[in-house]
Design a protein around this motif. Structure first.
Motif, PDB file in Angstrom:
ATOM      1  N   ARG A 116       0.879  -1.198  -0.174  1.00  0.00           N
ATOM      2  CA  ARG A 116       0.426  -0.058   0.023  1.00  0.00           C
ATOM      3  C   ARG A 116       0.581   0.665  -0.408  1.00  0.00           C
ATOM      4  O   ARG A 116       0.777   2.476  -0.854  1.00  0.00           O
ATOM      5  CB  ARG A 116      -1.564  -0.041   1.446  1.00  0.00           C
ATOM      6  CG  ARG A 116      -2.378  -1.041   1.387  1.00  0.00           C
ATOM      7  CD  ARG A 116      -2.934  -0.372   2.111  1.00  0.00           C
ATOM      8  NE  ARG A 116      -2.626  -0.893   3.397  1.00  0.00           N
ATOM      9  CZ  ARG A 116      -2.992  -2.114   4.228  1.00  0.00           C
ATOM     10  NH1 ARG A 116      -3.203  -3.289   3.526  1.00  0.00           N
ATOM     11  NH2 ARG A 116      -2.784  -2.705   4.907  1.00  0.00           N
ATOM     12  N   LYS A 117       2.248   1.444   0.992  1.00  0.00           N
ATOM     13  CA  LYS A 117       2.528   2.565   1.056  1.00  0.00           C
ATOM     14  C   LYS A 117       3.970   2.440  -0.526  1.00  0.00           C
ATOM     15  O   LYS A 117       4.049   3.916  -0.559  1.00  0.00           O
ATOM     16  CB  LYS A 117       3.534   1.855   1.997  1.00  0.00           C
ATOM     17  CG  LYS A 117       2.964   1.956   3.317  1.00  0.00           C
ATOM     18  CD  LYS A 117       3.781   2.982   4.435  1.00  0.00           C
ATOM     19  CE  LYS A 117       3.178   3.225   5.875  1.00  0.00           C
ATOM     20  NZ  LYS A 117       3.537   2.541   6.664  1.00  0.00           N
ATOM     21  N   GLU A 162       1.326   4.279  -3.042  1.00  0.00           N
ATOM     22  CA  GLU A 162       1.457   5.519  -2.404  1.00  0.00           C
ATOM     23  C   GLU A 162       1.920   6.746  -3.417  1.00  0.00           C
ATOM     24  O   GLU A 162       2.400   7.889  -3.690  1.00  0.00           O
ATOM     25  CB  GLU A 162       1.438   6.355  -0.511  1.00  0.00           C
ATOM     26  CG  GLU A 162      -0.034   5.752  -0.436  1.00  0.00           C
ATOM     27  CD  GLU A 162       0.250   5.740   0.997  1.00  0.00           C
ATOM     28  OE1 GLU A 162       1.150   6.550   1.492  1.00  0.00           O
ATOM     29  OE2 GLU A 162      -0.939   5.354   1.875  1.00  0.00           O
TER      30      GLU A 162
END
Length: 544
Positions: free
Chosen positions: A439-440, A443
């Motif tokens: 997820r990071k 981003e």
RNA sequence: GCGCCCGUAGCUCAACUGGAUAGAGCAACUGCCUUCUAAGCAGUAGGUUUCAGGUUCAAGUCCUGACGGGCGUACCA
């Protein structure tokens, strides 16, 4: 890869002039110690005797004539008493990893069992009470082996076999009636050997809600039995559902009486001289198959023993076209198995099509000491209670983590406090952790998908890739042995290999191409963990 | 008595069916969090694989026997 190596070795041996009947089965195995390479064979040692030569000498000659493709095999070495070790080339690993990512949720599936129509029969508890811890091992093993067979290409049907006509069920009905009368203030006592569980009272209360006291004069226990059966089956179904188990069918033993299967078994047995009458009973000549005694099929009371319908039932399964009938049962039923096999072969069926998964007992440990469970005495821990305490995932995992062939010690107290340091969390945690990283990464970077995997050169990265690629083998091994714990062992190793990589190699904050390659490696790991957990019927949460 | 299963670290269990130096997790001890989840990692300690023979290049694994435990051994399911 295994086939590739076998073929190459075979060619080399032929070239060396070894005759076909001297060549043993070429075994390729993964060395326990990774420093020994990625694959190894012992053919040189197997050939030592027939060729009357030193195994190392044979190995040397074999290696010098052996031809392998450098894009797959980087090095071939001789070690120890005569092992030949192969080291995979990195380009092979990157190609395979690319395939893994492409296959995604299908990675690990294989088609080796294509054409197999399997009927897995499990749980098969008569509806006399809620499923207990004792049934749990059966249920979870059966379902997971079914999943393993599906993953390896078989067409699988899950069936629950039950009998609602026997003595047990009569006593059940009488027990409900007794409670019904008691609830209405009448004098009544449980029958001899009646069921004492609280759930019997609940069923009686429900009957009062629905029928008031109109059943006071019911002739027999039939209505009580039927409502008990319906209520209990409803509970069993819910419990199974909660454990992620869905049966395709419930098979009532009664069917076998209605459709004449039972009579047919007796008829054929008599025709073939395998059954005879004595002392008012019908006997099966099991002594013909090496048993000490013949076995009663029909009691002098006219009631069949359970062996007769068991034989008819298995014939019925084969009649329905299944070419693999897998029974799951506890060690206490092991003795009936040969009778069933012999029975169906008398009927002309191939007994090789019937296979059995026997598991040893679950020893329940409560308050630090083992105790005997009995449904009748209401002396049990239900599966629902267990799941309330420790959760569905932990329950499934617990029953699967040990070899079926060994006793499973189930310490209730320990299971209760299991919470945080339970082994199943180790796997789920690794998965959640990867999802969090991914997820990071998303981003901070727009890039996705394609990456240059050849940037993965760190020892920890290479080790992880190799571990990932052996997932299909782990599934296959687990399926052939019908032993889910092998898959658990693999997944534990994988999670452990990943965490080592995680500590050695940062994913974020490194050069972007490398970050992307590592993100893909992490994604591949998450994929395999998820696929493995799916086979086990356990969730793979994205966050914890 | 007979049949089946089991005996591996203090505890619970692995060991790819005969392979190389028998491995994990708990429990114990020592380190590691200002950077992607410390539910984690690295390390130390812990073993005559119950015992005695046998089979072979090689045995925890196979064969024989002993000892110890579980389950069967019903005209119960």
């Amino acid at each position: 890869m295994e086939q590739y190596l076998q073929k190459a070795i075979l060619e080399a041996l032929t070239k060396m002039g070894v005759s076909g009947d001297q060549i043993p089965e070429i075994q390729i195995e993964t060395p326990r110690d990774p420093s020994h390479g990625d694959a190894a064979t012992n053919v040189a040692m197997m050939l030592a005797k027939p060729l009357r030569n030193n195994p190392r000498k044979i190995a040397e000659e074999l290696v010098s004539t052996l031809k392998t493709d450098s894009s797959r095999i980087e090095a071939v070495e001789i070690a120890g008493p005569g092992f030949i070790n192969f080291r995979y080339s990195d380009s092979y690993l990157y190609n395979e990893l690319t395939d893994l990512l492409k296959e995604g949720e299908d990675f690990g599936k294989s088609s080796g069992r294509k054409g197999i129509k399997a009927l897995v029969e499990f749980v098969s508890a008569n509806p006399t009470g809620p499923l207990t811890v004792g049934h749990g091992r059966n249920a979870v093993l059966g379902d997971t082996v079914a999943r393993l067979l599906e993953w390896t290409g078989a067409d699988v049907h899950r069936e629950y076999y039950f009998n609602n006509a026997g003595r047990q069920m009569r006593v059940l009905g009488q027990s409900v009636r007794a409670r019904y009368l008691q609830e209405l203030g009448k004098d009544a006592e449980l029958p001899e050997g009646g069921y004492e569980g609280e759930y019997i009272r609940d069923i009686a209360k429900k009957l009062i809600d629905e029928h008031g006291d109109s059943l006071l004069n019911a002739e027999d226990e039939k209505v009580f039995k039927e409502s008990a059966e319906a209520a209990i089956f409803e509970e069993i179904r819910k419990t199974l559902e909660r454990m992620n188990i869905r049966m395709d069918s419930f098979f009532n033993e009664h069917t076998l009486y209605e459709n004449g299967s039972i009579d047919n078994v007796l008829k054929v047995f008599r025709e073939k001289g395998m059954a005879y009458d004595e002392d008012g009973a019908v006997w099966f000549k099991t002594t013909e198959f090496g048993k000490d005694k013949d076995t009663v099929l029909v009691k002098s009371s006219g009631e069949p023993t359970y062996r007769l319908p068991d034989i008819a039932y298995h014939a019925n399964k084969l009649e329905r076209g299944y070419n693999l009938c897998l029974d799951v049962f506890g060690a206490d039923h092991i003795d009936t198995y040969p009778d069933v096999l012999n029975g169906i072969s008398v009927l002309g069926y191939d007994k090789e099509l019937v296979d059995v998964l026997v598991y040893q007992f679950v020893t329940l440990v409560k308050d630090g000491k083992p105790f005997k469970m009995s449904t009748r005495k209401a002396n049990f821990v239900t599966l629902d209670e267990l799941m309330d305490e420790v959760g569905e995932d932990v329950t499934r995992f617990f029953f699967l983590m040990r070899s079926p062939n060994t006793h499973l010690e189930f310490d209730v107290a320990q299971a209760r406090e299991a919470g945080e340091k339970n082994p199943v969390f180790y796997l789920q945690y690794a998965h959640a952790r990867i999802q969090s990283i991914l997820r990071k990464v998303h981003e901070t970077s727009d890039r996705s998908g394609e990456s240059n995997l050849s940037l993965l050169t760190h020892d920890s990265e290479i080790t992880l890739i190799k571990k990932l690629l052996s997932f299909p083998d782990a599934v296959e091994l687990s399926a052939t042995h019908r032993e889910p714990h092998r898959l658990i062992t693999y997944l534990n190793e994988l999670a452990s290999t990943f965490t080592s990589f995680y500590h050695d190699c940062r994913i974020m904050g490194v050069e972007e191409d490398l970050q992307q390659a590592r993100a893909n490696l992490a994604a591949a790991t998450a994929r395999v963990l998820k696929n493995g957990l799916r086979i086990l019927g356990i969730t793979a949460p994205d966050q914890m």
